[in-house]
Motif scaffolding. Structure first.
Motif, PDB file in Angstrom:
ATOM      1  N   THR A  37      13.013   2.844  -5.247  1.00  0.00           N
ATOM      2  CA  THR A  37      11.987   2.450  -4.167  1.00  0.00           C
ATOM      3  C   THR A  37      11.368   3.740  -3.927  1.00  0.00           C
ATOM      4  O   THR A  37      11.769   4.730  -3.595  1.00  0.00           O
ATOM      5  CB  THR A  37      12.627   1.786  -2.885  1.00  0.00           C
ATOM      6  OG1 THR A  37      13.462   0.659  -3.216  1.00  0.00           O
ATOM      7  CG2 THR A  37      11.513   1.552  -1.763  1.00  0.00           C
ATOM      8  N   MET A  38       9.945   3.534  -3.980  1.00  0.00           N
ATOM      9  CA  MET A  38       8.851   4.978  -3.412  1.00  0.00           C
ATOM     10  C   MET A  38       8.359   4.123  -2.319  1.00  0.00           C
ATOM     11  O   MET A  38       7.758   3.216  -2.223  1.00  0.00           O
ATOM     12  CB  MET A  38       7.804   4.872  -4.700  1.00  0.00           C
ATOM     13  CG  MET A  38       8.491   5.427  -6.058  1.00  0.00           C
ATOM     14  SD  MET A  38       9.168   7.175  -5.976  1.00  0.00           S
ATOM     15  CE  MET A  38       9.635   7.509  -7.454  1.00  0.00           C
ATOM     16  N   SER A  39       8.278   5.114  -1.249  1.00  0.00           N
ATOM     17  CA  SER A  39       7.698   4.862  -0.003  1.00  0.00           C
ATOM     18  C   SER A  39       6.769   6.018   0.477  1.00  0.00           C
ATOM     19  O   SER A  39       7.368   7.486   0.234  1.00  0.00           O
ATOM     20  CB  SER A  39       8.806   4.917   0.984  1.00  0.00           C
ATOM     21  OG  SER A  39       8.203   4.468   2.256  1.00  0.00           O
ATOM     22  N   ARG A  40       5.800   5.924   0.841  1.00  0.00           N
ATOM     23  CA  ARG A  40       4.799   7.140   1.429  1.00  0.00           C
ATOM     24  C   ARG A  40       4.871   6.863   2.852  1.00  0.00           C
ATOM     25  O   ARG A  40       4.508   5.909   3.464  1.00  0.00           O
ATOM     26  CB  ARG A  40       3.343   6.648   0.826  1.00  0.00           C
ATOM     27  CG  ARG A  40       2.508   7.981   1.359  1.00  0.00           C
ATOM     28  CD  ARG A  40       1.269   7.876   0.470  1.00  0.00           C
ATOM     29  NE  ARG A  40       0.559   6.806   0.479  1.00  0.00           N
ATOM     30  CZ  ARG A  40      -0.718   6.441  -0.215  1.00  0.00           C
ATOM     31  NH1 ARG A  40      -1.444   7.690  -0.795  1.00  0.00           N
ATOM     32  NH2 ARG A  40      -1.256   5.269  -0.204  1.00  0.00           N
ATOM     33  N   LEU A  41       5.358   7.925   3.588  1.00  0.00           N
ATOM     34  CA  LEU A  41       5.746   8.093   5.076  1.00  0.00           C
ATOM     35  C   LEU A  41       5.072   9.060   5.753  1.00  0.00           C
ATOM     36  O   LEU A  41       4.590  10.182   5.098  1.00  0.00           O
ATOM     37  CB  LEU A  41       7.191   8.447   5.044  1.00  0.00           C
ATOM     38  CG  LEU A  41       8.114   7.523   4.337  1.00  0.00           C
ATOM     39  CD1 LEU A  41       9.623   8.335   4.482  1.00  0.00           C
ATOM     40  CD2 LEU A  41       7.995   6.026   4.657  1.00  0.00           C
TER      41      LEU A  41
ATOM     42  N   ILE B  78       5.069  12.345   3.399  1.00  0.00           N
ATOM     43  CA  ILE B  78       5.962  12.851   2.487  1.00  0.00           C
ATOM     44  C   ILE B  78       6.046  11.553   1.282  1.00  0.00           C
ATOM     45  O   ILE B  78       5.690  10.344   1.735  1.00  0.00           O
ATOM     46  CB  ILE B  78       7.035  13.068   2.971  1.00  0.00           C
ATOM     47  CG1 ILE B  78       7.551  11.976   3.876  1.00  0.00           C
ATOM     48  CG2 ILE B  78       7.044  14.423   3.701  1.00  0.00           C
ATOM     49  CD1 ILE B  78       9.197  12.189   4.317  1.00  0.00           C
ATOM     50  N   ILE B  79       6.390  11.662  -0.084  1.00  0.00           N
ATOM     51  CA  ILE B  79       6.943  10.536  -0.581  1.00  0.00           C
ATOM     52  C   ILE B  79       8.337  10.738  -0.882  1.00  0.00           C
ATOM     53  O   ILE B  79       8.850  11.591  -1.246  1.00  0.00           O
ATOM     54  CB  ILE B  79       6.070  10.729  -1.968  1.00  0.00           C
ATOM     55  CG1 ILE B  79       4.497  10.690  -1.695  1.00  0.00           C
ATOM     56  CG2 ILE B  79       6.535   9.607  -3.031  1.00  0.00           C
ATOM     57  CD1 ILE B  79       3.724  10.728  -2.992  1.00  0.00           C
ATOM     58  N   PHE B  80       9.048   9.713  -0.412  1.00  0.00           N
ATOM     59  CA  PHE B  80      10.412   9.326  -0.602  1.00  0.00           C
ATOM     60  C   PHE B  80      10.686   8.517  -1.644  1.00  0.00           C
ATOM     61  O   PHE B  80      10.409   7.475  -1.873  1.00  0.00           O
ATOM     62  CB  PHE B  80      10.880   8.797   0.601  1.00  0.00           C
ATOM     63  CG  PHE B  80      12.406   8.718   0.902  1.00  0.00           C
ATOM     64  CD1 PHE B  80      13.159   9.966   1.365  1.00  0.00           C
ATOM     65  CD2 PHE B  80      13.351   7.981   0.336  1.00  0.00           C
ATOM     66  CE1 PHE B  80      14.418   9.948   1.371  1.00  0.00           C
ATOM     67  CE2 PHE B  80      14.566   7.910   0.545  1.00  0.00           C
ATOM     68  CZ  PHE B  80      15.145   8.965   1.080  1.00  0.00           C
TER      69      PHE B  80
ATOM     70  N   GLU C 189       0.847  -1.177   0.053  1.00  0.00           N
ATOM     71  CA  GLU C 189      -0.219   0.006  -0.110  1.00  0.00           C
ATOM     72  C   GLU C 189       0.818   1.262  -0.100  1.00  0.00           C
ATOM     73  O   GLU C 189       0.514   2.245  -0.654  1.00  0.00           O
ATOM     74  CB  GLU C 189      -0.815  -0.114   1.293  1.00  0.00           C
ATOM     75  CG  GLU C 189      -1.864   1.336   1.139  1.00  0.00           C
ATOM     76  CD  GLU C 189      -2.708   1.195   2.546  1.00  0.00           C
ATOM     77  OE1 GLU C 189      -3.512   2.156   2.655  1.00  0.00           O
ATOM     78  OE2 GLU C 189      -2.784   0.154   3.159  1.00  0.00           O
ATOM     79  N   ASN C 190       1.990   1.188   0.808  1.00  0.00           N
ATOM     80  CA  ASN C 190       2.891   2.580   0.854  1.00  0.00           C
ATOM     81  C   ASN C 190       4.280   2.338   0.679  1.00  0.00           C
ATOM     82  O   ASN C 190       4.898   3.289   0.823  1.00  0.00           O
ATOM     83  CB  ASN C 190       2.709   3.045   2.269  1.00  0.00           C
ATOM     84  CG  ASN C 190       1.364   3.503   2.628  1.00  0.00           C
ATOM     85  OD1 ASN C 190       0.716   4.208   2.064  1.00  0.00           O
ATOM     86  ND2 ASN C 190       0.756   3.224   3.919  1.00  0.00           N
ATOM     87  N   ILE C 191       4.568   1.292   0.050  1.00  0.00           N
ATOM     88  CA  ILE C 191       5.765   1.012  -0.503  1.00  0.00           C
ATOM     89  C   ILE C 191       5.903   0.161  -2.076  1.00  0.00           C
ATOM     90  O   ILE C 191       5.158  -0.555  -1.857  1.00  0.00           O
ATOM     91  CB  ILE C 191       6.533   0.380   0.343  1.00  0.00           C
ATOM     92  CG1 ILE C 191       8.229   0.283   0.053  1.00  0.00           C
ATOM     93  CG2 ILE C 191       6.372  -1.157   0.668  1.00  0.00           C
ATOM     94  CD1 ILE C 191       9.001   0.169   1.241  1.00  0.00           C
TER      95      ILE C 191
END
Length: 331
Positions: free
Chosen positions: A282-286, A295-297, A265-267
């Motif tokens: 890698t996209m991660s929603r934190l 934030i989106i990293f 869901e968030n990575i």
């Protein structure tokens, strides 16, 4: 002799008469004479002031008509409050001045030259960079372990075996550790900004105290806004952030050269680089643990070899990093 006495007697009579007249012309309470101007601009002299004029500016005079004391007009409530506010402001300014003087003494005791300040700044920045290197090394290990665990889980499912709840929990814990590592990177970048800002301020103050001018070749490193970090996007609202998250995932598919290994869901994570010119993303929603903002990293990695490091520093890869924010910006 008789003639002289006759001359003295009238003089004594005149003196007594003048004193009598003076005593009659003076107010009953001699010595208490007030002078004031009423609201119409008329000047008054009296041994007492009417209640309605007591708060006006007035002069206290003695029996000879000489000013003994002058009393200003009574202040209004607004004037009293303004005066009190001014006193508070002056007191606060005195505190700030003393604090600045104390800080100046510490600054001059700590540093003897501009180079001392720059060396101290660079030392602190290097310490943060070393911390970032450790974090990035841990991230590589976490991603490698996660990729292995995802493959094992996929193999079990293909063979018809169920993946245990305990194994899935281990995968989830690894994901959480990875997200925490990304948060640590953002926090360390904030630390670097604070260091730059603090030392820039110290250097400018040092120059003022030492009466130094800025050197023509001075390249003092300035602070970078955390919102300006190329691999961090700050969402402006949860509802609109979803569109940015979808755009971030599309950005990953457009630029990663390794296949997707994890989709949650968030990575979203692609596999580790194999070739020197591979790009792992890698996209991660934190949720930022400090600001509580979403934030989106983006974590972009190349192969951990000299060739891979050189490729990661190349212009094409730099453009991928720099284009991230614009690609996911909410429209």
């Amino acid at each position: 002799m008789e003639t002289i006495n006759n001359l003295i007697k009238p003089s004594r009579l005149l003196l007594v008469t003048l004193l009598s007249l003076a005593s009659v012309s003076l107010p009953v309470n001699a010595g208490k004479l007030y002078k004031w101007v009423d609201e119409s601009g008329r000047v008054h002299y009296s041994d007492s002031m009417p209640p309605e004029d007591v708060r006006r500016e007035h002069t206290y005079m003695d029996e000879r008509g000489l000013t003994v004391n002058k009393v200003g007009a009574a202040k209004t409530q607004e004037e009293i409050e303004q005066q009190e506010a001014l006193k508070r402001l002056q007191k606060e300014q005195q505190v700030l001045i003393k604090e600045q003087q104390a800080a100046d003494r510490v600054l001059l005791r700590t540093f003897r030259s501009e180079d001392d300040i720059l060396m101290a700044r660079d030392g602190q920045l290097r310490a943060v960079d070393l911390s970032l290197q450790v974090i990035n090394s841990n991230i590589r290990q976490l991603k490698s372990k996660l990729e292995e665990m995802q493959r094992n889980a996929a193999s079990l499912e293909l063979s018809g075996e169920a993946v245990s709840a305990e194994y899935l929990q281990r995968i989830d814990r690894k994901r959480q550790s990875l997200k925490e590592s990304y948060q640590s990177i953002v926090h360390r970048e904030r630390d670097k900004n604070r260091i730059r800002i603090a030392f820039a301020r110290d250097l400018e103050r040092f120059r003022v105290l030492k009466r130094l001018s800025r050197k023509p070749d001075d390249k003092l490193e300035t602070a970078q806004s955390e919102e300006g970090l190329s691999n961090v996007y700050h969402c402006q609202g949860e509802s609109r952030c979803e569109a940015s998250w979808q755009a971030a995932k599309q950005y990953l598919h457009s630029h990663a050269t390794t296949p997707v290994r994890m989709l949650a869901e968030n990575i979203l994570m692609t596999g580790q680089p194999v070739k020197a010119q591979d790009i792992s993303v890698t996209m991660s929603r934190l949720t930022d643990s400090i600001t509580r903002q979403t934030i989106i990293f983006m974590d972009l990695q190349c192969k951990d070899t000299p060739e891979g490091t050189a490729f990661c520093a190349s212009e094409p890869v730099r453009q991928i990093r720099n284009g991230f924010n614009a690609a996911v910006a909410e429209r």
